[in-house]
Design a protein around this motif. Structure first.
Motif, PDB file in Angstrom:
ATOM      1  N   HIS A  91      21.483 -21.035  40.912  1.00  0.00           N
ATOM      2  CA  HIS A  91      22.135 -19.884  40.288  1.00  0.00           C
ATOM      3  C   HIS A  91      23.513 -19.741  40.943  1.00  0.00           C
TER       4      HIS A  91
ATOM      5  N   MET B  43      21.145 -11.956  33.454  1.00  0.00           N
ATOM      6  CA  MET B  43      20.936 -11.921  34.906  1.00  0.00           C
ATOM      7  C   MET B  43      22.153 -11.296  35.584  1.00  0.00           C
TER       8      MET B  43
ATOM      9  N   CYS C  43      21.184 -21.380  34.323  1.00  0.00           N
ATOM     10  CA  CYS C  43      19.927 -21.409  35.066  1.00  0.00           C
ATOM     11  C   CYS C  43      18.697 -21.271  34.180  1.00  0.00           C
TER      12      CYS C  43
ATOM     13  N   ASP D  70      17.286 -17.401  29.997  1.00  0.00           N
ATOM     14  CA  ASP D  70      17.745 -16.013  30.168  1.00  0.00           C
ATOM     15  C   ASP D  70      18.926 -15.905  31.134  1.00  0.00           C
ATOM     16  N   HIS D  71      19.690 -16.967  31.233  1.00  0.00           N
ATOM     17  CA  HIS D  71      20.865 -16.962  32.115  1.00  0.00           C
ATOM     18  C   HIS D  71      21.814 -15.813  31.784  1.00  0.00           C
TER      19      HIS D  71
ATOM     20  N   ASN E 100      16.381 -15.488  41.407  1.00  0.00           N
ATOM     21  CA  ASN E 100      15.188 -15.940  40.706  1.00  0.00           C
ATOM     22  C   ASN E 100      15.509 -16.043  39.223  1.00  0.00           C
ATOM     23  N   GLN E 101      14.683 -16.749  38.489  1.00  0.00           N
ATOM     24  CA  GLN E 101      14.826 -16.733  37.038  1.00  0.00           C
ATOM     25  C   GLN E 101      14.154 -15.458  36.498  1.00  0.00           C
ATOM     26  N   TRP E 102      14.841 -14.355  36.120  1.00  0.00           N
ATOM     27  CA  TRP E 102      16.280 -14.218  36.049  1.00  0.00           C
ATOM     28  C   TRP E 102      16.590 -12.844  36.601  1.00  0.00           C
ATOM     29  N   ASN E 103      16.518 -12.729  37.909  1.00  0.00           N
ATOM     30  CA  ASN E 103      16.756 -11.470  38.605  1.00  0.00           C
ATOM     31  C   ASN E 103      17.127 -11.791  40.050  1.00  0.00           C
ATOM     32  N   TRP E 104      17.362 -10.744  40.836  1.00  0.00           N
ATOM     33  CA  TRP E 104      17.781 -10.929  42.223  1.00  0.00           C
ATOM     34  C   TRP E 104      16.883 -10.138  43.166  1.00  0.00           C
TER      35      TRP E 104
ATOM     36  N   GLN F 225      27.839 -11.357  37.227  1.00  0.00           N
ATOM     37  CA  GLN F 225      26.729 -12.043  36.579  1.00  0.00           C
ATOM     38  C   GLN F 225      26.456 -13.364  37.278  1.00  0.00           C
ATOM     39  N   CYS F 226      25.271 -13.891  37.063  1.00  0.00           N
ATOM     40  CA  CYS F 226      24.983 -15.254  37.504  1.00  0.00           C
ATOM     41  C   CYS F 226      25.947 -16.179  36.772  1.00  0.00           C
TER      42      CYS F 226
END
Length: 289
Positions: free
Chosen positions: A198, A244, A237, A240-241, A132-136, A232-233
């Motif tokens: 991502h 993440m 994305c 805030d890429h 997700n923007q910006w987490n998992w 990391q991502c």
């Protein structure tokens, strides 16, 4: 003198314990890969070192030829340039030579690619990772599924989560809830995204795949050593890429089973208990017991 030696040994033990705890993460001025934690990453590291035996001599040869031509055929000593249109021997060499070099590189690269897509055994644990923007979001595909979100660790939350040690929980890489997996266990990760593209990347595992909305990609790993691993991502994305991160905590099978059973009813409590246990083990190791 004894105090100095004892202090040095204690600091060294602490360093070793910290290194064991963090396992692998980016380092300043890093020029090589992170330490390999899986068999695939060992193969990738070997292949990189193998290709250097071709790349370095070729680079030096091209540099030498350029310098030779610049000096020997400069206008001041060669006012009448050569009108040679071709040279059969040179043309054969520069055709056959690159073909042989590419063959020597292609064969092990195809073997590595095949191994990356062919797990040596069936996965014992499957985890779905949704970006997700910006987490998992992580979902453990167990008999009684476990789901939770993993986002970058805020400085204000460090004390409450017992993650004040910035060596083990580094800035911009530590998260509030790590993915927890057992060591020496085949793990399958199903990667997708909920919004934009991502990428799920863990350098020390030798894995990297895009997380694409509406599509599921699969990666797998079997980690050899317990500890913390950070990634990391790796696909731009949004704003805030850079914030993440991906954090995976590798523990013993007993620790994993205890954590999983507790996490299904109390994830924060399970994480705190696991963090406290690992911290205690690290302190004991640093004390030399």
């Amino acid at each position: 003198m004894r105090k100095i030696v004892a202090g040095g040994l204690s600091a060294f033990a602490t360093l070793l314990a910290g290194a064991s705890a963090q396992a692998a993460q980016p380092a300043e001025w890093e020029m090589r890969f992170q330490p390999a934690a899986t068999d695939i990453m060992h193969q990738i590291t070997w292949f990189e070192e193998y290709t250097l035996w071709f790349i370095i001599p070729i680079t030096l040869l091209v540099l030498f030829l350029l310098a030779y031509c610049i000096v020997k055929f400069r206008a001041s000593v060669n006012p009448n340039p050569s009108r040679t249109s071709h040279n059969t021997l040179i043309e054969v060499i520069w055709t056959v030579g690159p073909v042989l070099i590419l063959l020597f590189i292609a064969v092990p690269s195809f073997q590595l690619l095949t191994n990356q897509y062919t797990p040596p055994e069936e996965a014992k644990l499957t985890i779905k990772a949704t970006a997700n923007q910006w987490n998992w979001d992580y979902e453990y595909q167990t008999e009684d599924p476990l789901s939770f979100n993993s986002a970058i660790l805020a400085d204000a939350d460090r004390a409450g989560l017992g993650k004040e040690d910035r060596v083990v929980y580094p800035r911009l890489l530590a998260v509030d809830n790590e993915m927890v997996v057992p060591a020496n266990t085949m793990v399958r990760v199903l990667v997708t995204a909920a919004d934009v593209i991502h990428a799920f990347a863990m350098p020390s595992f030798g894995i990297k795949t895009d997380a694409v909305p509406g599509r599921i990609n699969e990666v797998w790993f079997k980690v050899e050593k317990e500890g913390f691993y950070y990634g990391q991502c790796s696909e731009l994305c949004g704003k805030d890429h850079a914030f993440m991160p991906i954090a995976i905590r590798v523990v013993s099978e007993d620790q994993y089973n205890t954590w999983l059973a507790a996490a299904k009813s109390d994830l924060p409590g399970a994480n705190k208990a696991l963090t406290a246990e690992i911290t205690a083990e690290r302190n004991v190791a640093a004390a030399g017991n």
